[in-house]
Design a protein around this motif. Structure first.
Motif, PDB file in Angstrom:
ATOM      1  N   MET A   1       0.843  -1.195   0.000  1.00 56.02           N
ATOM      2  CA  MET A   1       0.000   0.000   0.000  1.00 56.02           C
ATOM      3  C   MET A   1       0.881   1.249   0.000  1.00 56.02           C
ATOM      4  N   ALA A   2       0.650   2.151  -0.933  1.00 49.20           N
ATOM      5  CA  ALA A   2       1.446   3.374  -1.025  1.00 49.20           C
ATOM      6  C   ALA A   2       1.193   4.271   0.184  1.00 49.20           C
ATOM      7  N   GLU A   3       2.246   4.984   0.579  1.00 49.39           N
ATOM      8  CA  GLU A   3       2.129   5.922   1.682  1.00 49.39           C
ATOM      9  C   GLU A   3       1.245   7.100   1.274  1.00 49.39           C
ATOM     10  N   LEU A   4       0.562   7.695   2.255  1.00 50.63           N
ATOM     11  CA  LEU A   4      -0.247   8.870   1.989  1.00 50.63           C
ATOM     12  C   LEU A   4       0.664  10.036   1.620  1.00 50.63           C
ATOM     13  N   ASP A   5       0.303  10.745   0.577  1.00 49.28           N
ATOM     14  CA  ASP A   5       1.071  11.904   0.132  1.00 49.28           C
ATOM     15  C   ASP A   5       0.509  13.157   0.801  1.00 49.28           C
ATOM     16  N   PHE A   6       1.227  13.648   1.800  1.00 42.94           N
ATOM     17  CA  PHE A   6       0.738  14.794   2.576  1.00 42.94           C
ATOM     18  C   PHE A   6       0.861  16.105   1.801  1.00 42.94           C
ATOM     19  N   THR A   7       1.562  16.101   0.682  1.00 42.41           N
ATOM     20  CA  THR A   7       1.656  17.322  -0.113  1.00 42.41           C
ATOM     21  C   THR A   7       0.427  17.508  -0.982  1.00 42.41           C
ATOM     22  N   ASN A   8      -0.331  16.449  -1.178  1.00 47.17           N
ATOM     23  CA  ASN A   8      -1.526  16.514  -2.024  1.00 47.17           C
ATOM     24  C   ASN A   8      -2.630  15.636  -1.444  1.00 47.17           C
ATOM     25  N   PRO A   9      -3.147  16.008  -0.267  1.00 49.65           N
ATOM     26  CA  PRO A   9      -4.159  15.173   0.387  1.00 49.65           C
ATOM     27  C   PRO A   9      -5.466  15.119  -0.405  1.00 49.65           C
ATOM     28  N   GLN A  10      -5.990  13.928  -0.561  1.00 48.35           N
ATOM     29  CA  GLN A  10      -7.238  13.732  -1.290  1.00 48.35           C
ATOM     30  C   GLN A  10      -8.165  12.824  -0.503  1.00 48.35           C
ATOM     31  N   PRO A  11      -9.439  13.176  -0.425  1.00 43.57           N
ATOM     32  CA  PRO A  11     -10.400  12.358   0.331  1.00 43.57           C
ATOM     33  C   PRO A  11     -10.423  10.893  -0.076  1.00 43.57           C
ATOM     34  N   LYS A  12     -10.251  10.593  -1.353  1.00 43.73           N
ATOM     35  CA  LYS A  12     -10.330   9.201  -1.800  1.00 43.73           C
ATOM     36  C   LYS A  12      -9.221   8.358  -1.199  1.00 43.73           C
ATOM     37  N   TYR A  13      -8.053   8.953  -0.968  1.00 44.56           N
ATOM     38  CA  TYR A  13      -6.960   8.205  -0.362  1.00 44.56           C
ATOM     39  C   TYR A  13      -7.151   8.059   1.147  1.00 44.56           C
ATOM     40  N   PHE A  14      -7.803   9.037   1.756  1.00 42.58           N
ATOM     41  CA  PHE A  14      -8.185   8.928   3.162  1.00 42.58           C
ATOM     42  C   PHE A  14      -9.108   7.727   3.334  1.00 42.58           C
ATOM     43  N   ILE A  15     -10.097   7.624   2.463  1.00 45.13           N
ATOM     44  CA  ILE A  15     -11.054   6.515   2.530  1.00 45.13           C
ATOM     45  C   ILE A  15     -10.356   5.186   2.291  1.00 45.13           C
ATOM     46  N   ARG A  16      -9.454   5.158   1.334  1.00 44.43           N
ATOM     47  CA  ARG A  16      -8.713   3.935   1.027  1.00 44.43           C
ATOM     48  C   ARG A  16      -7.909   3.483   2.236  1.00 44.43           C
ATOM     49  N   GLU A  17      -7.276   4.423   2.919  1.00 44.93           N
ATOM     50  CA  GLU A  17      -6.493   4.090   4.115  1.00 44.93           C
ATOM     51  C   GLU A  17      -7.407   3.616   5.240  1.00 44.93           C
ATOM     52  N   LEU A  18      -8.576   4.245   5.367  1.00 49.57           N
ATOM     53  CA  LEU A  18      -9.544   3.837   6.381  1.00 49.57           C
ATOM     54  C   LEU A  18      -9.975   2.385   6.135  1.00 49.57           C
ATOM     55  N   GLU A  19     -10.221   2.062   4.885  1.00 47.90           N
ATOM     56  CA  GLU A  19     -10.624   0.700   4.530  1.00 47.90           C
ATOM     57  C   GLU A  19      -9.480  -0.290   4.740  1.00 47.90           C
ATOM     58  N   ARG A  20      -8.251   0.160   4.513  1.00 51.12           N
ATOM     59  CA  ARG A  20      -7.094  -0.706   4.730  1.00 51.12           C
ATOM     60  C   ARG A  20      -6.932  -1.051   6.205  1.00 51.12           C
ATOM     61  N   LEU A  21      -7.229  -0.094   7.074  1.00 54.55           N
ATOM     62  CA  LEU A  21      -7.102  -0.309   8.513  1.00 54.55           C
ATOM     63  C   LEU A  21      -8.173  -1.248   9.054  1.00 54.55           C
ATOM     64  N   SER A  22      -9.295  -1.330   8.380  1.00 55.16           N
ATOM     65  CA  SER A  22     -10.443  -2.085   8.876  1.00 55.16           C
ATOM     66  C   SER A  22     -10.152  -3.582   9.010  1.00 55.16           C
ATOM     67  N   ASP A  23     -10.690  -4.178  10.070  1.00 58.34           N
ATOM     68  CA  ASP A  23     -10.607  -5.628  10.229  1.00 58.34           C
ATOM     69  C   ASP A  23     -11.962  -6.291   9.979  1.00 58.34           C
ATOM     70  N   GLY A  24     -12.915  -5.500   9.491  1.00 61.13           N
ATOM     71  CA  GLY A  24     -14.232  -6.029   9.171  1.00 61.13           C
ATOM     72  C   GLY A  24     -15.242  -5.937  10.293  1.00 61.13           C
ATOM     73  N   SER A  25     -14.802  -5.568  11.485  1.00 66.56           N
ATOM     74  CA  SER A  25     -15.727  -5.485  12.620  1.00 66.56           C
ATOM     75  C   SER A  25     -16.593  -4.237  12.557  1.00 66.56           C
ATOM     76  N   LYS A  26     -16.108  -3.214  11.860  1.00 69.54           N
ATOM     77  CA  LYS A  26     -16.880  -1.983  11.671  1.00 69.54           C
ATOM     78  C   LYS A  26     -16.769  -1.560  10.215  1.00 69.54           C
ATOM     79  N   SER A  27     -17.814  -0.927   9.721  1.00 71.40           N
ATOM     80  CA  SER A  27     -17.779  -0.413   8.353  1.00 71.40           C
ATOM     81  C   SER A  27     -16.915   0.836   8.301  1.00 71.40           C
ATOM     82  N   ALA A  28     -16.501   1.226   7.101  1.00 67.40           N
ATOM     83  CA  ALA A  28     -15.719   2.453   6.938  1.00 67.40           C
ATOM     84  C   ALA A  28     -16.515   3.659   7.427  1.00 67.40           C
TER      85      ALA A  28
END
Length: 212
Positions: A1-28
């Motif tokens: 998984m690519a690192e978040l680019d803090f020079t160009n923050p985008q909501p879609k990558y925030f969501i992608r990271e949120l989904e990556r962190l998930s273990d399935g016990s809670k929805s994004a």
């Protein structure tokens, strides 16, 4: 998984990271609500302590830990500070970052009339009301140096962010020339607005209330 680019923050990558962190016990969507609630508690606790309101600070700490304890996998929670910084940079760059994320996750409540207003529309509305640099300067002179701004249905605070940026772009420090009172009935909207006003450097007060 690519690192978040803090020079160009985008909501879609925030969501992608949120989904990556998930273990399935809670929805994004649930994780995003928790993220905003915990971030609110952390910032509001600092304010409470600054005002020597230890009872309020303890209440916020308890709410924070209650959410933390709802996660079996604490590594998820440990990933939230990074997302917090990412979202803050997005707001500092003039984005309605959390509002965009909420819209993408369908976290807005249509029954309460919530909808995502694109930032270009917010900026246009602010420019129509406040005018150009000369108009804003004249109005501030007439009002004694600062302008009060009321936003009774603030949502994520997009219009407030646009107004704050409008002041800066037209040569006025919002910290000394702007005072905002924002309110929203929806808890998530209240949390998002509080956070984004904080990150945008908008002086004011955010209330969790029904303006009607």
């Amino acid at each position: 998984m690519a690192e978040l680019d803090f020079t160009n923050p985008q909501p879609k990558y925030f969501i992608r990271e949120l989904e990556r962190l998930s273990d399935g016990s809670k929805s994004a969507r649930e994780m995003f609500r928790d993220f905003c609630h915990m971030a609110y508690c952390a910032y509001a606790k600092v304010v409470a302590l600054a005002h020597l309101d230890n009872e309020r600070a303890d209440e916020l700490e308890a709410r924070y830990m209650q959410i933390v304890n709802s996660y079996r996998n604490k590594d998820i929670v440990r990933g939230y500070p990074k997302l917090l910084g990412y979202a803050q940079v997005g707001v500092e760059q003039g984005l309605d970052f959390l509002g965009h994320v909420a819209a993408e996750l369908s976290a807005l409540d249509a029954k309460q009339g919530q909808f995502f207003t694109p930032m270009p529309v917010c900026k246009m509305m602010v420019e129509m009301v406040l005018g150009d640099e000369q108009s804003l300067t004249n109005e501030l002179d007439e009002l004694g140096g600062y302008l009060t701004f009321g936003e009774p249905c603030a949502g994520s605070g997009a219009i407030v962010i646009a107004a704050t940026e409008h002041f800066r772009q037209n040569g006025h420090d919002p910290m000394t020339s702007l005072l905002v009172y924002a309110a929203d009935l929806n808890q998530l909207a209240f949390h998002m607005c509080y956070l984004q006003m904080t990150w945008a450097g908008t002086p004011g007060f955010v209330a969790h209330e029904n303006s009607l």
